[in-house]
Design a protein around this motif. Structure first.
Motif, PDB file in Angstrom:
ATOM      1  N   LYS A 172      71.353  -8.579 -30.076  1.00 49.65           N
ATOM      2  CA  LYS A 172      71.381  -8.526 -28.620  1.00 49.65           C
ATOM      3  C   LYS A 172      69.946  -8.545 -28.107  1.00 49.65           C
ATOM      4  N   GLY A 173      69.703  -9.348 -27.082  1.00 45.47           N
ATOM      5  CA  GLY A 173      68.344  -9.524 -26.594  1.00 45.47           C
ATOM      6  C   GLY A 173      67.714  -8.268 -26.027  1.00 45.47           C
ATOM      7  N   ASN A 174      68.491  -7.459 -25.337  1.00 49.44           N
ATOM      8  CA  ASN A 174      67.965  -6.235 -24.726  1.00 49.44           C
ATOM      9  C   ASN A 174      68.456  -5.005 -25.489  1.00 49.44           C
ATOM     10  N   ARG A 175      67.550  -4.080 -25.763  1.00 55.10           N
ATOM     11  CA  ARG A 175      67.944  -2.887 -26.512  1.00 55.10           C
ATOM     12  C   ARG A 175      68.966  -2.055 -25.743  1.00 55.10           C
ATOM     13  N   SER A 176      68.972  -2.177 -24.419  1.00 53.11           N
ATOM     14  CA  SER A 176      69.924  -1.422 -23.605  1.00 53.11           C
ATOM     15  C   SER A 176      71.372  -1.824 -23.896  1.00 53.11           C
ATOM     16  N   GLU A 177      71.551  -2.986 -24.522  1.00 53.69           N
ATOM     17  CA  GLU A 177      72.902  -3.447 -24.848  1.00 53.69           C
ATOM     18  C   GLU A 177      73.462  -2.770 -26.098  1.00 53.69           C
ATOM     19  N   PHE A 178      72.607  -2.130 -26.867  1.00 52.04           N
ATOM     20  CA  PHE A 178      73.053  -1.375 -28.033  1.00 52.04           C
ATOM     21  C   PHE A 178      73.491   0.025 -27.607  1.00 52.04           C
ATOM     22  N   GLN A 179      74.331   0.633 -28.433  1.00 55.34           N
ATOM     23  CA  GLN A 179      74.662   2.043 -28.205  1.00 55.34           C
ATOM     24  C   GLN A 179      73.386   2.857 -28.325  1.00 55.34           C
ATOM     25  N   ASP A 180      73.130   3.693 -27.330  1.00 56.15           N
ATOM     26  CA  ASP A 180      71.872   4.432 -27.303  1.00 56.15           C
ATOM     27  C   ASP A 180      72.072   5.855 -27.823  1.00 56.15           C
ATOM     28  N   LEU A 181      70.948   6.548 -28.025  1.00 53.27           N
ATOM     29  CA  LEU A 181      70.984   7.954 -28.415  1.00 53.27           C
ATOM     30  C   LEU A 181      70.842   8.852 -27.194  1.00 53.27           C
ATOM     31  N   GLU A 182      71.038   8.273 -26.020  1.00 51.78           N
ATOM     32  CA  GLU A 182      70.862   9.002 -24.758  1.00 51.78           C
ATOM     33  C   GLU A 182      71.649  10.304 -24.681  1.00 51.78           C
ATOM     34  N   PRO A 183      72.887  10.358 -25.213  1.00 53.26           N
ATOM     35  CA  PRO A 183      73.622  11.637 -25.129  1.00 53.26           C
ATOM     36  C   PRO A 183      72.910  12.794 -25.811  1.00 53.26           C
ATOM     37  N   PHE A 184      71.932  12.481 -26.679  1.00 56.41           N
ATOM     38  CA  PHE A 184      71.287  13.537 -27.463  1.00 56.41           C
ATOM     39  C   PHE A 184      69.884  13.885 -26.975  1.00 56.41           C
ATOM     40  N   ALA A 185      69.386  13.131 -25.990  1.00 57.03           N
ATOM     41  CA  ALA A 185      68.013  13.398 -25.545  1.00 57.03           C
ATOM     42  C   ALA A 185      67.763  12.817 -24.171  1.00 57.03           C
ATOM     43  N   LYS A 186      66.788  13.368 -23.482  1.00 55.73           N
ATOM     44  CA  LYS A 186      66.339  12.794 -22.231  1.00 55.73           C
ATOM     45  C   LYS A 186      65.202  11.829 -22.535  1.00 55.73           C
ATOM     46  N   THR A 187      64.987  10.867 -21.659  1.00 60.43           N
ATOM     47  CA  THR A 187      63.970   9.842 -21.923  1.00 60.43           C
ATOM     48  C   THR A 187      62.547  10.380 -21.794  1.00 60.43           C
ATOM     49  N   ASP A 188      62.369  11.517 -21.128  1.00 62.64           N
ATOM     50  CA  ASP A 188      61.012  12.008 -20.903  1.00 62.64           C
ATOM     51  C   ASP A 188      60.603  13.123 -21.866  1.00 62.64           C
ATOM     52  N   GLU A 189      61.390  13.328 -22.896  1.00 66.08           N
ATOM     53  CA  GLU A 189      61.005  14.334 -23.881  1.00 66.08           C
ATOM     54  C   GLU A 189      61.474  13.882 -25.256  1.00 66.08           C
ATOM     55  N   ASP A 190      60.925  14.524 -26.296  1.00 67.05           N
ATOM     56  CA  ASP A 190      61.303  14.115 -27.643  1.00 67.05           C
ATOM     57  C   ASP A 190      62.758  14.469 -27.908  1.00 67.05           C
ATOM     58  N   ILE A 191      63.314  13.802 -28.890  1.00 66.45           N
ATOM     59  CA  ILE A 191      64.754  13.882 -29.107  1.00 66.45           C
ATOM     60  C   ILE A 191      65.156  15.228 -29.702  1.00 66.45           C
ATOM     61  N   ALA A 192      66.305  15.733 -29.230  1.00 69.88           N
ATOM     62  CA  ALA A 192      66.778  17.040 -29.685  1.00 69.88           C
ATOM     63  C   ALA A 192      67.758  16.924 -30.846  1.00 69.88           C
ATOM     64  N   LEU A 193      68.079  15.699 -31.229  1.00 62.37           N
ATOM     65  CA  LEU A 193      69.041  15.471 -32.302  1.00 62.37           C
ATOM     66  C   LEU A 193      68.455  15.917 -33.642  1.00 62.37           C
ATOM     67  N   PRO A 194      69.130  16.800 -34.378  1.00 60.92           N
ATOM     68  CA  PRO A 194      68.627  17.230 -35.692  1.00 60.92           C
ATOM     69  C   PRO A 194      68.472  16.039 -36.637  1.00 60.92           C
ATOM     70  N   LEU A 195      67.407  16.059 -37.409  1.00 62.01           N
ATOM     71  CA  LEU A 195      67.096  14.948 -38.291  1.00 62.01           C
ATOM     72  C   LEU A 195      68.220  14.684 -39.288  1.00 62.01           C
ATOM     73  N   GLU A 196      68.777  15.739 -39.859  1.00 67.56           N
ATOM     74  CA  GLU A 196      69.833  15.562 -40.854  1.00 67.56           C
ATOM     75  C   GLU A 196      71.096  14.970 -40.215  1.00 67.56           C
ATOM     76  N   THR A 197      71.367  15.349 -38.987  1.00 65.84           N
ATOM     77  CA  THR A 197      72.512  14.781 -38.269  1.00 65.84           C
ATOM     78  C   THR A 197      72.305  13.288 -38.043  1.00 65.84           C
ATOM     79  N   PHE A 198      71.075  12.919 -37.633  1.00 69.49           N
ATOM     80  CA  PHE A 198      70.777  11.501 -37.416  1.00 69.49           C
ATOM     81  C   PHE A 198      70.873  10.716 -38.720  1.00 69.49           C
ATOM     82  N   ARG A 199      70.378  11.299 -39.796  1.00 70.62           N
ATOM     83  CA  ARG A 199      70.453  10.633 -41.102  1.00 70.62           C
ATOM     84  C   ARG A 199      71.914  10.354 -41.476  1.00 70.62           C
TER      85      ARG A 199
END
Length: 411
Positions: free
Chosen positions: A105-132
């Motif tokens: 997909k040409g635009n990254r916004s068309e992919f499923q995002d990790l937005e439910p787990f973090a705000k765009t203005d701060e680092d992600i709150a998703l635990p590393l092991e969960t993301f793995r």
């Protein structure tokens, strides 16, 4: 008698006109499909790459190829060569070599995002092991099997940078290094072709991936060449390559099929085995360059060939992968009844409606012409089944027979 003779001549004319009309319509259709497949605009393509470089400049995209594209500009855009069903494919130049740059997909916004787990203005709150685990699950679903990366971290394996080093050493350069890295990886593992190619990089029958930038990946350019690029009817009059060259290409294709049957933990099925989906390296090694429709045995059987009710066998087909209908229960069995070799013989080695007068092994030397024809017919239609919707597996024996005949034709 004169009336009968006139009627016969009239019927013959109608038959000829009908044949010519159908042929013209067919070629018009194929040209339409060709243009629809490759239609893309350079201005739009350049705009997509500009947006990618803006993301890199703003540190919201990363990858080992970003600096080559956006910094020193060693990775240069040449032209767009495909924009089919959202998949963008660009021809690029890098270190005086032609390469491919792709994304689903040409635009990254068309992919499923990790937005439910973090705000765009701060680092992600998703635990590393969960993301793995999310990444592993996504790959397992894409391939239809459980992966084993050994001691290598899956996040580094599926990215072009060392995940942990990027996070550790880029806090002064990147606003949210963890978020940037995770978003890049998450957009990449949603691309089935990228996942397949990355997991099979040790095989010589897939193009090498050189790296990524954001949700794009850069890989080896191995075009099909005129003998495999069969979609375009305008190429029917192209000069016939030497028999020796075509034999080497066919032998390379047989090597690829043997590898896909025996080199992996499960057989890899090619459900869209058009000539243009294979590429050739400089030494004529055959490579699968479009694997959106390639599936390991378990996924093909459990998810693609068994998910439908049926009243006839063709209801269970998945493109070139022919399924089987249990006519008593009205359900697809999940079994593929043909195989890669059968499709290769029917659609690429022999001439047919899709590659009219353009089969790879057409016009063989007279000394082997009969043997080649007999072997290819046996391979393309084992058992000589009349129903065109039923094709069975070509045997290992016919695979060896074809190899032997092709080798003897070069002596």
């Amino acid at each position: 008698m004169r009336i009968i003779h006139c009627r016969r001549r009239s019927s013959l004319k109608i038959g000829i006109i009908s044949f010519v009309s159908i042929t013209i319509l067919y070629f018009m259709y194929r040209i339409h499909v060709l243009l629809d497949d490759i239609r893309c605009v350079d201005e739009e393509s350049r705009h997509l790459l500009d947006e990618l470089c803006t993301a890199y400049t703003e540190t919201t995209a990363a990858g080992n190829m970003c600096e080559h594209l956006c910094g020193n500009q060693e990775l240069k855009y040449l032209k767009c060569i495909g924009n089919r069903k959202g998949k963008n494919t660009f021809l690029m130049e890098w270190n005086d070599e032609t390469v491919i740059m792709k994304t689903w997909k040409g635009n990254r916004s068309e992919f499923q995002d990790l937005e439910p787990f973090a705000k765009t203005d701060e680092d992600i709150a998703l635990p590393l092991e969960t993301f793995r685990e999310m990444v592993k699950t996504s790959i397992n679903v894409s391939l239809g099997l459980k992966i084993n990366t050994g001691t290598e971290d899956i996040l580094t394996k599926m990215w072009s940078l060392n995940f942990h080093n990027f996070i550790k050493y880029n806090h002064d350069k990147v606003q949210s290094p963890r978020l940037t890295a995770m978003r890049d990886i998450w957009s990449l593992v949603q691309q089935q072709e990228y996942v397949m190619l990355m997991m099979l990089q040790k095989s010589k029958h897939f193009p090498e991936i050189f790296g990524t930038c954001g949700h794009y990946y850069v890989l080896e350019y191995t075009p099909p060449g005129s003998e495999l690029e069969l979609r375009n009817p305008l190429k029917l009059s192209s000069k016939l390559a030497a028999w020796e060259t075509r034999v080497k290409i066919a032998q390379g294709m047989l090597d690829l099929l043997q590898s896909f049957r025996s080199d992996f933990h499960q057989e890899l099925h090619l459900c869209d085995a058009k000539g243009e989906n294979f590429g050739l390296s400089h030494d004529l090694t055959a490579k699968a360059i479009d694997v959106d429709m390639a599936f390991f045995n378990k996924k093909l059987g459990e998810e693609l060939l068994v998910t439908r009710s049926c009243s006839q066998h063709k209801d269970c087909h998945f493109f070139d992968c022919k399924g089987w209908c249990d006519l008593k229960t009205g359900n697809c069995t999940g079994e593929r009844i043909n195989n890669n070799l059968q499709v290769m013989c029917e659609k690429i080695f022999l001439s047919n409606l899709e590659n009219l007068y353009h089969g790879l092994l057409r016009s063989p030397p007279f000394s082997v012409a009969r043997k080649i024809k007999t072997a290819l017919q046996e391979c393309a239609n084992p058992g000589n089944v009349k129903d065109p919707n039923i094709r069975f597996k070509a045997s290992v024996k016919i695979h060896r027979k074809l190899r032997k005949i092709l080798s003897s034709s070069l002596i």
